[in-house]
Design a protein around this motif. Structure first.
Motif, mmCIF file in Angstrom:
data_model
loop_
_atom_site.group_PDB
_atom_site.id
_atom_site.type_symbol
_atom_site.label_atom_id
_atom_site.label_comp_id
_atom_site.label_asym_id
_atom_site.label_seq_id
_atom_site.Cartn_x
_atom_site.Cartn_y
_atom_site.Cartn_z
ATOM 1 N N ALA A 1 -15.331 -4.993 -4.025
ATOM 2 C CA ALA A 1 -14.222 -5.411 -3.163
ATOM 3 C C ALA A 1 -13.995 -6.919 -3.215
ATOM 4 O O ALA A 1 -12.851 -7.382 -3.257
ATOM 5 C CB ALA A 1 -14.486 -4.959 -1.722
ATOM 6 N N LEU B 1 -12.039 -8.142 -6.382
ATOM 7 C CA LEU B 1 -10.580 -7.985 -6.297
ATOM 8 C C LEU B 1 -9.971 -9.088 -5.429
ATOM 9 O O LEU B 1 -8.952 -9.673 -5.804
ATOM 10 C CB LEU B 1 -10.251 -6.600 -5.740
ATOM 11 C CG LEU B 1 -8.769 -6.210 -5.685
ATOM 12 C CD1 LEU B 1 -8.595 -4.704 -5.866
ATOM 13 C CD2 LEU B 1 -8.093 -6.647 -4.382
ATOM 14 N N ARG B 2 -10.595 -9.376 -4.307
ATOM 15 C CA ARG B 2 -10.032 -10.409 -3.423
ATOM 16 C C ARG B 2 -10.083 -11.782 -4.077
ATOM 17 O O ARG B 2 -9.122 -12.557 -3.982
ATOM 18 C CB ARG B 2 -10.800 -10.415 -2.103
ATOM 19 C CG ARG B 2 -10.601 -9.149 -1.296
ATOM 20 C CD ARG B 2 -11.565 -9.044 -0.138
ATOM 21 N NE ARG B 2 -11.566 -7.684 0.398
ATOM 22 C CZ ARG B 2 -12.567 -7.151 1.091
ATOM 23 N NH1 ARG B 2 -13.645 -7.872 1.349
ATOM 24 N NH2 ARG B 2 -12.486 -5.908 1.536
ATOM 25 N N TYR C 1 -5.995 -11.860 -4.774
ATOM 26 C CA TYR C 1 -5.322 -12.277 -3.545
ATOM 27 C C TYR C 1 -4.494 -13.536 -3.801
ATOM 28 O O TYR C 1 -4.941 -14.471 -4.456
ATOM 29 C CB TYR C 1 -6.348 -12.570 -2.451
ATOM 30 C CG TYR C 1 -6.635 -11.416 -1.512
ATOM 31 C CD1 TYR C 1 -6.649 -10.101 -1.955
ATOM 32 C CD2 TYR C 1 -6.920 -11.639 -0.171
ATOM 33 C CE1 TYR C 1 -6.917 -9.051 -1.097
ATOM 34 C CE2 TYR C 1 -7.201 -10.599 0.703
ATOM 35 C CZ TYR C 1 -7.194 -9.298 0.236
ATOM 36 O OH TYR C 1 -7.465 -8.260 1.097
ATOM 37 N N THR D 1 -1.587 -9.617 -4.624
ATOM 38 C CA THR D 1 -1.688 -8.825 -3.403
ATOM 39 C C THR D 1 -2.203 -9.710 -2.284
ATOM 40 O O THR D 1 -2.671 -10.834 -2.521
ATOM 41 C CB THR D 1 -2.620 -7.605 -3.594
ATOM 42 O OG1 THR D 1 -2.511 -6.748 -2.453
ATOM 43 C CG2 THR D 1 -4.073 -8.049 -3.764
ATOM 44 N N ASP E 1 -6.176 -5.134 1.048
ATOM 45 C CA ASP E 1 -6.839 -4.035 0.348
ATOM 46 C C ASP E 1 -7.436 -3.089 1.370
ATOM 47 O O ASP E 1 -7.568 -3.416 2.555
ATOM 48 C CB ASP E 1 -7.928 -4.551 -0.600
ATOM 49 C CG ASP E 1 -9.096 -5.190 0.127
ATOM 50 O OD1 ASP E 1 -10.051 -4.482 0.477
ATOM 51 O OD2 ASP E 1 -9.049 -6.428 0.353
ATOM 52 N N ASN F 1 -12.535 -0.666 -3.366
ATOM 53 C CA ASN F 1 -11.311 -0.951 -2.619
ATOM 54 C C ASN F 1 -10.089 -0.770 -3.506
ATOM 55 O O ASN F 1 -10.181 -0.767 -4.738
ATOM 56 C CB ASN F 1 -11.336 -2.344 -1.980
ATOM 57 C CG ASN F 1 -11.403 -3.487 -2.975
ATOM 58 O OD1 ASN F 1 -11.794 -3.315 -4.124
ATOM 59 N ND2 ASN F 1 -11.057 -4.688 -2.526
ATOM 60 N N THR G 1 -5.621 -1.544 -3.711
ATOM 61 C CA THR G 1 -4.442 -2.244 -3.219
ATOM 62 C C THR G 1 -3.242 -1.848 -4.053
ATOM 63 O O THR G 1 -3.386 -1.237 -5.121
ATOM 64 C CB THR G 1 -4.655 -3.774 -3.258
ATOM 65 O OG1 THR G 1 -3.587 -4.415 -2.557
ATOM 66 C CG2 THR G 1 -4.695 -4.294 -4.691
#
Length: 316
Positions: free
Chosen positions: A97, A100-101, A105, A109, A112, A265, A267
């Motif tokens: 997770a 991805l952030r 981010y 995006t 998530d 996660n 998104t």
């Protein structure tokens, strides 16, 4: 512990094919992230390929009439493909997770949903000497040090969180059992496999004795699985501080991944062509927790969990 899956192993998924992109081999449902007004395109961590093909995809299509067109790679590679726009998915799914952030981010995006977790351990072939002795109760780390070079495989840590979690598990085990130089010795023995399906196939055929895998991957392949202790299986959020004492820095991007619990996660890409269908699929992951458990994942009391600037369409 040996895990079995009651599902029929003889069925062949006729929608599965191999594609090559950016020098990586991944699994995809028919469509290859191509445009289709009645489809949602998913770019996902490779450890969820079977989950989406055999569980999520068919159930989502049956419920909504929307097909899932997916490709599956190491999550590092997934992030890179989104960042450089090699792929143009509607939904992005990571096995880490925080990865991805950190990577998406702001540009792709702002939110998530953490929908499941997993544990790390050893998928092994019980017909090999390593497998027989492991089942007899000998310590896995002693057997690993006695193995021949290439007998045990891990994911490529530069491409895949499963790969760098294997390296981190070696270091945590070294600290746990006071095994001087264990991590470095193991890295000199293991084979780094960039293609996750090939890693599993090698163990199934006996050309390799074992692989460091996620629990759901062993279930997918009806493979015996030795789960690492909580101290280094990355499955217990309460042990996040312990996991966080180790890290791994990738060669290509120089991304430093601190040890942390396995959290999947998802998104929707800000650049998605089918954002409505993408939101529907993420909501499906939120709602259908029993389906995820059936696929070998774990959904604890704290999940699903929303993070960031969540679209109004999504609810827990």
């Amino acid at each position: 512990m040996a895990l079995s899956d009651p599902r029929d192993r003889g069925a062949v998924n006729r929608r599965t094919a191999l594609v090559t992109a950016g020098g990586l081999v991944g699994t995809t449902l028919v469509g290859c992230l191509g445009s289709n007004s009645n489809a949602v395109r998913v770019l996902s961590a490779g450890s969820l390929a079977h989950t989406f093909e055999e569980h999520v995809g068919p159930a989502f299509e049956e419920k909504t009439g929307i097909e899932v067109h997916g490709e599956y790679y190491g999550a590092n590679a997934v992030m890179r493909m989104v960042e450089d726009r090699t792929k143009h998915p509607d939904v992005i799914v990571s096995a880490d997770a925080t990865l991805l952030r950190d990577r998406l981010y702001g540009d792709f995006t702002h939110w998530d949903v953490v929908f499941a977790t997993n544990s790390v351990g050893i998928g092994y072939n019980e017909q090999t000497e390593f497998g027989r002795r492991l089942e007899d109760g000998e310590p896995w780390y002693e057997l690993a040090l006695e193995s021949n070079e290439g007998d045990i495989s891990i994911g490529d840590p530069d491409l895949d969180p499963l790969g760098y979690r294997a390296v981190q598990a070696f270091e945590l085990a070294e600290n746990e059992y006071d095994l001087d130089g264990f991590r470095d010795k193991m890295m000199g023995l293991v084979y780094e496999e960039p293609d996750e399906p090939q890693m599993m196939a090698g163990v199934e055929t006996g050309s390799r004795a074992a692989a460091i895998v996620y629990r759901n991957m062993a279930i997918d392949h009806d493979m015996p699985f030795f789960e690492f202790p909580d101290e280094y299986n990355f499955a217990v959020p309460a042990l996040a501080d312990r996991y966080g004492t180790v890290e791994f820095t990738t060669d290509e991007e120089g991304y430093t991944a601190i040890g942390r619990p396995v959290l999947y996660n998802a998104t929707v890409n800000d650049e998605a062509d089918a954002s409505e269908a993408g939101h529907d699929l993420v909501q499906f992951l939120i709602d259908e927790t029993d389906l995820l458990v059936e696929a070998g994942l774990t959904v604890g009391d704290s999940l699903p969990r929303l993070e960031g600037d969540i679209p109004g369409e999504l609810t827990v």
